[in-house]
Design an enzyme around this catalytic site. Structure first.
Site, PDB file in Angstrom:
ATOM      1  N   HIS A 464     -50.213 -30.975 -31.670  1.00  0.00           N
ATOM      2  CA  HIS A 464     -51.131 -31.465 -30.631  1.00  0.00           C
ATOM      3  C   HIS A 464     -52.064 -30.380 -30.108  1.00  0.00           C
ATOM      4  O   HIS A 464     -51.853 -29.189 -30.308  1.00  0.00           O
ATOM      5  CB  HIS A 464     -50.372 -32.150 -29.490  1.00  0.00           C
ATOM      6  CG  HIS A 464     -49.504 -31.263 -28.649  1.00  0.00           C
ATOM      7  ND1 HIS A 464     -49.039 -31.648 -27.420  1.00  0.00           N
ATOM      8  CD2 HIS A 464     -49.009 -30.018 -28.858  1.00  0.00           C
ATOM      9  CE1 HIS A 464     -48.307 -30.684 -26.913  1.00  0.00           C
ATOM     10  NE2 HIS A 464     -48.263 -29.692 -27.758  1.00  0.00           N
ATOM     11  N   GLU A 465     -53.130 -30.841 -29.464  1.00  0.00           N
ATOM     12  CA  GLU A 465     -54.223 -29.981 -28.975  1.00  0.00           C
ATOM     13  C   GLU A 465     -54.871 -29.193 -30.109  1.00  0.00           C
ATOM     14  O   GLU A 465     -55.275 -28.048 -29.941  1.00  0.00           O
ATOM     15  CB  GLU A 465     -53.726 -29.039 -27.879  1.00  0.00           C
ATOM     16  CG  GLU A 465     -53.102 -29.719 -26.678  1.00  0.00           C
ATOM     17  CD  GLU A 465     -54.000 -30.795 -26.085  1.00  0.00           C
ATOM     18  OE1 GLU A 465     -55.238 -30.661 -26.160  1.00  0.00           O
ATOM     19  OE2 GLU A 465     -53.461 -31.780 -25.567  1.00  0.00           O
ATOM     20  N   GLY A 466     -55.005 -29.833 -31.254  1.00  0.00           N
ATOM     21  CA  GLY A 466     -55.630 -29.205 -32.407  1.00  0.00           C
ATOM     22  C   GLY A 466     -54.604 -28.619 -33.353  1.00  0.00           C
ATOM     23  O   GLY A 466     -53.909 -27.667 -33.011  1.00  0.00           O
TER      24      GLY A 466
END
Length: 618
Positions: A464-466
């Site tokens: 998550h978050e890239g």
């Protein structure tokens, strides 16, 4: 869906191995010297005593109210009966206590009720909660990031309506970016916003579906403030056509009381491998289930200017990325300390010195392979914690350094490092969790020990978050070449600044030489990769580039930690902590940094293994 799983009983949680307060103290004061920040106007009301007080309170609160229900929330994940979400009650109790002590506004201005702590100290405080219970701590992490964004870009009315209740703990916040068919490709967002002809200026009706929204629905707070990325009617395609909207679960009346239910509906919960105490949701906006002010469509309020939504959201996303790195460190650190404690107590096998089968069994920490896993894990988690706190220190410098040039330089350096801050701990903190399971052996593979849950929880952080791939392309494809490579120049200069001091020391001369060679490779390989100017070719091995540069950065920080530990030992005497710091630093240079040579070689040679591959071979 019934709630029979709420009957599952969790074993008692241990709080002895969350983190090392001594390590945090060393990093903050011996290395980063955060007490010197008190000389600056913003932090002049603080002292080392106040920092220590907040750190101690955070440790105590994490151990008393977050750690005890970590296992229970994993065994009893959220349920949805079609009307509301049910979570174990201990989560709300913990979050109420967190809000009561004022930590939601720890870094915010005093004028909005904040404590005005340095980011470095606040980060060190919050990592206690992430280590104790990553799932419960995600609610305040998202809320703090949400509130900070609105303080930066929202109107005074929006701040008073939404931010003040957030920092009081009455409202929680989310960020709503991804969609079921979009994922990380945000330029393809289909959620749309239509101006509301019957509402005040800046009011829209939002229609669309958002997926993977953490904290998207629950009964933990009076209201939920969604920050939604959507395309306003008439705006173009791509990221430049995106705007940001506040879409609350409940509308708020002029007197601050809750009003009508907004047209935001929970469609379902995602059932996750870890972080099970955090609701992860599929949300429908504007489907007509509710009709606020007599019309369908979720009421949303434009934040800032149209078309700048993604740039605003990056304010929250970058904060979240640092938070993800911190969470990965926290979980890895917790696992490492669990394994260390087990290895000291568990007796199995005998020494390799030939004393024979009649000699007593030894603690497994005496076996070389176990020591290898523990020392490597120590280097990952303590090195990762150093990276996180160094990034937070850069954030303080970017906001409070004496000159505009110094502030800009710190901001640029942090911008370059952010992909590494997010990604390196997510890889190597998880490796520490993997080692922890291995140290415990068969016991580590059972649910009777925390290490298996810590591994599952940490497995989210590379995603998550890239993802790793996205962060790698961001580093090599944007951060190191932006502004004519100015960001890379700042990083190289900063890393090289320690070489002369280290090289003059007989203790660290070899490490200085090795680091200097690795830094040179960062520079030459980056230039070689971009020589052709072809992004497809340059970025094919971006992941390996990120690994190599990340390891070089961690080696640089370990050299600083090692030198600081040696200086502290000279001034106040050696200790187990300081000896351990020096041992971990030397391990990293002997066993980890040499890996960067083959990695850099691969990137520089530019093989087209993947772009030239026929996918029918897969």
């Amino acid at each position: 869906m019934n709630d029979q799983n709420l009957d599952k009983v969790a074993p008692p949680a241990s709080t002895d191995s969350l983190l090392s307060s001594a390590d945090i103290e060393f990093l903050l004061y011996d290395w980063l010297r955060v007490d010197e920040l008190c000389e600056r106007e913003r932090f002049s009301g603080h002292s080392r005593e106040t920092f220590d007080s907040v750190l101690a309170a955070s440790e105590e609160l994490a151990k008393e109210h977050f750690a005890p229900h970590a296992r229970k929330s994993d065994l009893n994940e959220p349920t949805f009966d079609g009307e509301s979400v049910t979570l174990i009650p201990e989560i709300k109790t913990a979050l109420d206590r967190f809000a009561d002590v004022g930590l939601l506004s720890a870094t915010m201005d005093e004028k909005v009720g904040g404590i005005q702590l340095p980011q470095t100290v606040a980060t060190a405080c919050f990592i206690w909660f992430q280590s104790a219970n990553i799932a419960t701590s995600s609610y305040p992490m998202l809320t703090m990031a949400n509130a900070s964004l609105l303080l930066e870009y929202g109107t005074q009315e929006q701040i008073e309506t939404f931010v003040f209740p957030e920092i009081e703990g009455r409202f929680f916040g989310t960020m709503c970016l991804s969609e079921p068919e979009i994922g990380s490709s945000l330029g393809d967002v289909t959620t749309r916003a239509v101006p509301d002809p019957n509402g005040p200026e800046g009011t829209y009706r939002v229609h669309g579906t958002k997926m993977w929204i953490s904290g998207g629905d629950h009964e933990l707070s009076e209201n939920i403030v969604h920050l939604v990325l959507a395309r306003a009617e008439g705006d173009g395609l791509g990221t430049k056509g995106l705007s940001l909207f506040i879409v609350p679960k409940h509308l708020v009346n002029e007197d601050g009381s809750l009003g009508q239910r907004n047209d935001v509906v929970l469609s379902g919960l995602n059932h996750k491998m870890g972080w099970r105490g955090t609701t992860n949701t599929l949300l429908n906006f504007g489907e007509g289930t509710h009709t606020p002010h007599g019309a369908s469509g979720a009421v949303g309020y434009l934040v800032g200017e149209r078309g700048k939504g993604l740039s605003y959201m990056f304010h929250m996303m970058n904060s979240a990325r640092i938070g993800v790195g911190a969470g990965a460190v926290a979980l890895g650190y917790h696992g490492y300390l669990d394994a260390l404690r087990y290895a000291r107590d568990r007796r199995q096998g005998r020494s390799d010195d030939g004393r024979g089968k009649d000699s007593p069994q030894v603690p497994i920490i005496e076996h070389a392979d176990v020591r290898r896993m523990l020392l490597s894990s120590k280097s990952y988690v303590e090195g990762g914690l150093g990276l996180i706190l160094y990034a937070a220190r850069l954030l303080d410098e970017s906001e409070t350094a004496d000159t505009e040039a110094d502030r800009a330089r710190a901001a640029l350096l942090l911008d370059v490092l952010t992909p590494i801050v997010k990604t390196w701990p997510s890889v190597w903190g998880l490796k520490a969790n993997d080692h922890a399971i291995q140290v415990l052996g068969g016991a580590g593979y059972t649910r009777d020990h925390a290490v298996e849950q810590l591994f599952r929880d940490n497995r989210l952080n590379p995603i998550h978050e890239g993802t790793h791939g996205i962060q790698a392309k961001d580093l090599l494809g944007r951060k190191v070449i932006m502004g004519g490579g100015e960001g890379l120049k700042v990083l190289l200069t900063e890393m090289r600044s320690i070489l002369a001091e280290a090289g003059a020391s007989t203790s660290w001369k070899a490490e200085s030489v090795a680091l200097g060679e690795a830094i040179d490779r960062v520079e030459t390989v980056t230039a070689a990769v971009w020589k052709s100017g072809e992004p497809v070719h340059a970025l094919e091995n971006a992941w390996t580039y990120l690994e190599a540069v990340g390891h070089t950065v961690i080696a640089w920080l370990w050299l600083q930690q090692g030198m600081a530990a040696e200086a502290a030992a000279h001034s106040r005497g050696d200790s187990r902590l300081l000896s351990g710091k020096i041992a971990a630093a030397r391990y990293f240079f002997v066993h980890e940094l040499p890996q960067t040579g083959p990695w850099f070689d691969l990137v520089e040679s530019g093989p087209s293994t993947f772009t030239g591959l026929d996918d029918r071979c897969l």
